[in-house]
Design a protein around this motif. Structure first.
Motif, PDB file in Angstrom:
ATOM      1  N   ALA A 255       0.842  -1.202   0.000  1.00 51.80           N
ATOM      2  CA  ALA A 255       0.000   0.000   0.000  1.00 51.80           C
ATOM      3  C   ALA A 255       0.872   1.245   0.000  1.00 51.80           C
ATOM      4  O   ALA A 255       0.571   2.231  -0.664  1.00 51.80           O
ATOM      5  CB  ALA A 255      -0.922  -0.007   1.216  1.00 51.80           C
TER       6      ALA A 255
ATOM      7  N   HIS B 277     -10.381  -4.940   2.086  1.00 49.45           N
ATOM      8  CA  HIS B 277      -9.872  -3.596   1.772  1.00 49.45           C
ATOM      9  C   HIS B 277      -9.397  -2.892   3.049  1.00 49.45           C
ATOM     10  O   HIS B 277      -8.365  -2.240   3.052  1.00 49.45           O
ATOM     11  CB  HIS B 277     -10.966  -2.748   1.121  1.00 49.45           C
ATOM     12  CG  HIS B 277     -11.036  -2.901  -0.375  1.00 49.45           C
ATOM     13  ND1 HIS B 277      -9.924  -2.875  -1.164  1.00 49.45           N
ATOM     14  CD2 HIS B 277     -12.083  -3.089  -1.204  1.00 49.45           C
ATOM     15  CE1 HIS B 277     -10.285  -3.031  -2.419  1.00 49.45           C
ATOM     16  NE2 HIS B 277     -11.595  -3.180  -2.469  1.00 49.45           N
TER      17      HIS B 277
ATOM     18  N   ASP C 159      -6.139  -0.464   2.269  1.00 48.32           N
ATOM     19  CA  ASP C 159      -6.577   0.252   1.071  1.00 48.32           C
ATOM     20  C   ASP C 159      -7.426   1.461   1.413  1.00 48.32           C
ATOM     21  O   ASP C 159      -7.441   2.439   0.667  1.00 48.32           O
ATOM     22  CB  ASP C 159      -7.409  -0.668   0.176  1.00 48.32           C
ATOM     23  CG  ASP C 159      -6.558  -1.732  -0.447  1.00 48.32           C
ATOM     24  OD1 ASP C 159      -5.333  -1.622  -0.330  1.00 48.32           O
ATOM     25  OD2 ASP C 159      -7.114  -2.661  -1.046  1.00 48.32           O
TER      26      ASP C 159
ATOM     27  N   ARG D   8      -5.641  -3.584  -6.891  1.00 50.32           N
ATOM     28  CA  ARG D   8      -6.040  -3.830  -5.506  1.00 50.32           C
ATOM     29  C   ARG D   8      -7.344  -4.621  -5.440  1.00 50.32           C
ATOM     30  O   ARG D   8      -7.633  -5.257  -4.429  1.00 50.32           O
ATOM     31  CB  ARG D   8      -6.221  -2.504  -4.755  1.00 50.32           C
ATOM     32  CG  ARG D   8      -5.073  -1.559  -4.830  1.00 50.32           C
ATOM     33  CD  ARG D   8      -3.858  -2.076  -4.174  1.00 50.32           C
ATOM     34  NE  ARG D   8      -3.897  -2.051  -2.725  1.00 50.32           N
ATOM     35  CZ  ARG D   8      -2.884  -2.462  -1.979  1.00 50.32           C
ATOM     36  NH1 ARG D   8      -1.798  -2.930  -2.546  1.00 50.32           N
ATOM     37  NH2 ARG D   8      -2.983  -2.423  -0.676  1.00 50.32           N
TER      38      ARG D   8
END
Lengths: 622, 195
Positions: A11, A182, A187, A261
């Motif tokens: 990330a 996520h 994310d 992602r």
């Protein structure tokens, strides 16, 4: 948990990619902005020196106008970025509300919302994460979902009404698991940063889109006043055209950073539920749904990269924020034949949920009553079901917390009870029931009840919470005296409801701090030990640990008031000092080798109010 | 001499790190077990409600209901037994067996519910079914999380440098995985007879 740090590193790398792309895009925009400005200068035949170079040293004929334009545009973009970043930092609920989400309360009666809450709690167990806030985007018939937040604690998960209606339970679970991964992969934080950065270059176009959207809905709603809608629409169109390039660049950056992602989150969802087939089915339902899966919301463009599947259909396929559905399905279910069949519109919940829906539509009240009778959803371990029910209701939780703060002394108790019954929202029958069942509860059960009740109280509007705290303060103090347990419950509720942002100024006077510590430990020592000799030695042990000289007061009156005053001072200390203080308290308590209930209650309250972990806290008596 | 000292210090640091990791993983799987515990309690509390609702409709199928009650009581006592003392393999196996029995008894009940459209349409029953489904999922996920944590602990313990340290520091025994009570029975296809 294994791969958590790997995901975090990825990330972070994505963040660098994002920043590089953003700088490139800004440079491009500034370079292109020179054209119209220089052209304007030539047409107007005037020097825009005043406008752009205000306060800058003249650097020479050629460079000064460039520098001025760069500086001006840079400042505008940066202030937009900063504005959005500060706004989104506050937590996921900001985004959810901007997209028109409504929070699902823990005491809701709607069967579909109940189901969603259950599903989210299930996946939280699988992910070993705290349960995030749950939102529903009502009025959105498409199938979509998103996760948002800056920290893990303030993350939220939102699901559209369409997803609730059209997906089966397993498919919904898979979608929620996708959103959970996520959050797990970090994310959501990347998304917040990206939204803020891109807002800097897209806000002009975004404003235009909002105006057009608003004008469309205004004209649909009130036809008789048709002249009002025209002007905003035209202004919106101009702004959209003006910001067109920025919007496109923003979309391209989103597509470059986010698309991979999604595969990762799909894989994470499969890891959580161990059922990749269900996620593939959910994607298939989206692919096969008869209408377009676009979201009708004015802010949707800004947040399009947050969603489960494409929220908008871009004009070029490589600008889309998500990989194509067929590729995602193929990755999850290699045996899929690639065939799409159109499916009829309707509910997915065929059997059990169909019955639930039918019952719901028959009579909402009846369902509510049944749920209340069945008591299953709000059952708390070892606590009377009625109390559990009260603790989940925001209005009833108010007086339930007041009931927890009752004093030991009979006379004072009666005064308090009279005050509580006089409140307008107390039902006398429920009140009697609650009083009877509260009498049999131990301290740890009461604390558990308080935790649940505070969750419900948070659902009250802010001014309601303030009113409640003021009322609670009145009730807790009777004739100027305060009971230990009542003090504990009062401090815990104040801490939980007003939180860290109460805005007190730190105390820097060393004498006052030392005095507060002395009072605190004196109170602890006198509650914990019956013998005066022991009290003094316990205090000595703590004072040695803190390296503060302390005077022993003897068994004086008003210990609780003293505690309260000391706590308000100690609260403003820095975190490391708080830790040391709690350790000293533990020393003082465990000095004689046994820990009684009063000591535990004090320590629990102190640790909770100072945000410090303590090991004694977990061993409260039943 | 100094070289020897440096090597000693490095080894000591490594041992400390490994020991801390072992403790952390152990706490993680014990915490994961506590999660299962919470969910099992939830299921045990749900069963009496379910039976009370179903009783009004299917009086003559009392054997199914009795079986559910009996299995529930057994599961409750198995869970209580586990709370006295450490988590060990035999008690876990006992718990898994009684929970498995409860699962199959509940499954039988749900099948007989299918035959009663009135009962299925009853809103309380629909609600309870949803809660039961949710609880079953929670148990499954909690068990999955527990097994994952145990696997992490065991494989760390058995890998090379830690294996030297683990036995000395009281991490000798592998943590038990929570398995289905009798895999043979579970994997068998249901028997269908036509008569």
């Amino acid at each position: 948990m294994h791969n958590f740090f790997k995901h975090q590193r990825q990330a972070r790398r994505k963040t660098w990619l994002l920043v590089t792309l953003f700088v490139l895009a800004v440079t491009l925009l500034i370079a292109l902005a020179h054209w119209p400005i220089l052209w304007l200068m030539r047409v107007l035949d005037s020097d825009l020196y005043i406008l752009f170079n205000y306060g800058l040293q003249p650097l020479g004929e050629g460079s000064r106008i460039h520098l001025g334009v760069t500086f001006t545009i840079g400042t505008i973009i940066m202030s937009a970025v900063l504005y959005k970043y500060l706004q989104l930092r506050r937590g996921g609920h900001v985004i959810a509300q901007q997209l028109g989400g409504e929070q699902v309360q823990s005491n809701c009666y709607d069967p579909l919302h109940r189901l969603l809450l259950n599903v989210v709690e299930e996946v939280a167990i699988a992910a070993r994460m705290p349960v995030p806030g749950v939102y529903v985007l009502k009025n959105q018939p498409s199938i979509n979902a998103f996760a948002a937040g800056y920290h893990r604690q303030d993350s939220v998960i939102a699901v559209t009404q369409g997803a609730l209606r059209l997906l089966s339970r397993e498919q919904l679970q898979a979608v929620v698991a996708h959103e959970f991964s996520h959050i797990r992969h970090g994310d959501v934080r990347l998304n917040v940063r990206m939204t803020a950065l891109l807002f800097g270059i897209t806000f002009i176009g975004q404003a235009g889109e909002n105006l057009i959207h608003g004008a469309m809905y205004a004209s649909r709603g009130q036809n008789q006043r048709g002249d009002g809608a025209g002007l905003p629409a035209i202004v919106g169109l101009i702004l959209t055209l003006f910001g067109w390039l920025g919007t496109q660049l923003g979309d391209a950056i989103k597509a470059l950073v986010c698309r991979q992602r999604e595969y990762l989150a799909d894989a994470g969802a499969a890891e959580l539920t161990r059922a990749p087939y269900d996620l593939a089915q959910a994607l298939l339902v989206i692919a096969e749904s008869p209408r377009k899966n676009t979201l009708r919301q004015s802010n949707a463009h800004l947040y399009s990269h947050l969603f489960f599947s494409d929220a908008l259909s871009p004009w070029l396929s490589w600008l889309s924020t998500h990989p194509p559905l067929s590729k995602r399905i193929r990755a999850l279910d290699p045996s899929w034949d690639g065939m799409l069949t159109e499916r009829p519109r309707g509910h997915a919940h065929a059997t059990v949920h169909g019955a639930m829906m039918a019952a719901h539509e028959q009579s909402l009240l009846q369902v509510a009553r049944h749920q209340r009778n069945s008591e299953n959803q709000i059952k708390l371990e070892g606590i009377d079901a009625n109390l559990g029910y009260l603790a989940h209701e925001p209005v009833d939780a108010q007086w339930l917390v007041m009931m927890l703060c009752l004093h030991q002394d009979w006379q004072q108790r009666q005064t308090q009870l009279r005050q509580i019954v006089a409140l307008p929202y107390v039902d006398a029958f429920k009140f009697d029931q609650a009083e009877a069942s509260l009498a049999g509860l131990g301290m740890s059960k009461k604390l558990m009840l308080l935790e649940v009740a505070i969750g419900a109280l948070r659902c009250l509007p802010l001014h309601g919470q303030r009113e409640f705290l003021a009322k609670l303060k009145n009730i807790v103090v009777v004739d100027g005296s305060l009971d230990l347990n009542a003090w504990s419950f009062y401090e815990l509720s104040v801490h939980a409801l007003s939180g860290a942002n109460s805005g007190t100024i730190g105390q820097f006077n060393r004498k006052i701090i030392a005095k507060a510590c002395e009072q605190l430990l004196n109170a602890l020592a006198s509650f914990g030990h019956s013998d005066e000799q022991q009290q003094a030695t316990a205090l000595n042990a703590a004072s040695e640990a803190l390296q503060l000289p302390m005077r022993y007061y003897g068994d004086a009156q008003c210990q609780v008031t003293r505690l309260q005053r000391a706590l308000s001072i100690v609260k403003t200390l820095p975190q490391a000092k708080k830790q040391v203080l709690i350790q000293a308290c533990q020393l003082c308590i465990s000095h004689d080798g046994e820990i009684n209930e009063a000591e535990q209650v004090i320590l629990y309250t102190l640790a909770a109010c100072l945000n410090v972990d303590s090991e004694v806290v977990s061993r409260l008596p039943g | 001499m100094t070289v020897l000292l440096i090597i000693l210090v490095v080894v000591a640091i490594a041992v400390v790190i490994i020991f801390n990791n072992l403790v952390q993983y152990k706490n993680e799987f014990q915490n994961a077990f506590a999660q299962i515990d919470v969910q099992l309690h939830r299921r045990h509390d749900l069963v009496p409600n379910l039976v009370a609702t179903a009783q009004a409709y299917l009086d003559h199928e009392n054997t199914t209901l009795k079986a559910v009650i009996a299995a529930r009581n057994q599961a409750v006592s198995a869970l209580q037994a586990l709370h006295q003392g450490n988590i060990d393999a035999t008690k876990l196996a006992q718990l898994a067996a009684s929970e498995g029995a409860l699962s199959s008894a509940l499954g039988a009940l749900q099948i007989s519910v299918e035959d009663y459209p009135d009962l299925k349409a009853d809103s309380t029953m629909a609600n309870l079914s949803e809660e039961l489904t949710s609880t079953e999922n929670r148990i499954a996920f909690a068990r999955q999380a527990y097994n994952d944590a145990v696997m992490q602990y065991n494989s760390f313990k058995q890998s090379f440098p830690p294996v030297l340290v683990a036995k000395m520091t009281g991490h000798g025994i592998d943590a038990p995985l929570l398995q289905l009570e009798d895999p043979q029975v579970q994997r068998q296809a249901p028997k269908v007879s036509f008569n």
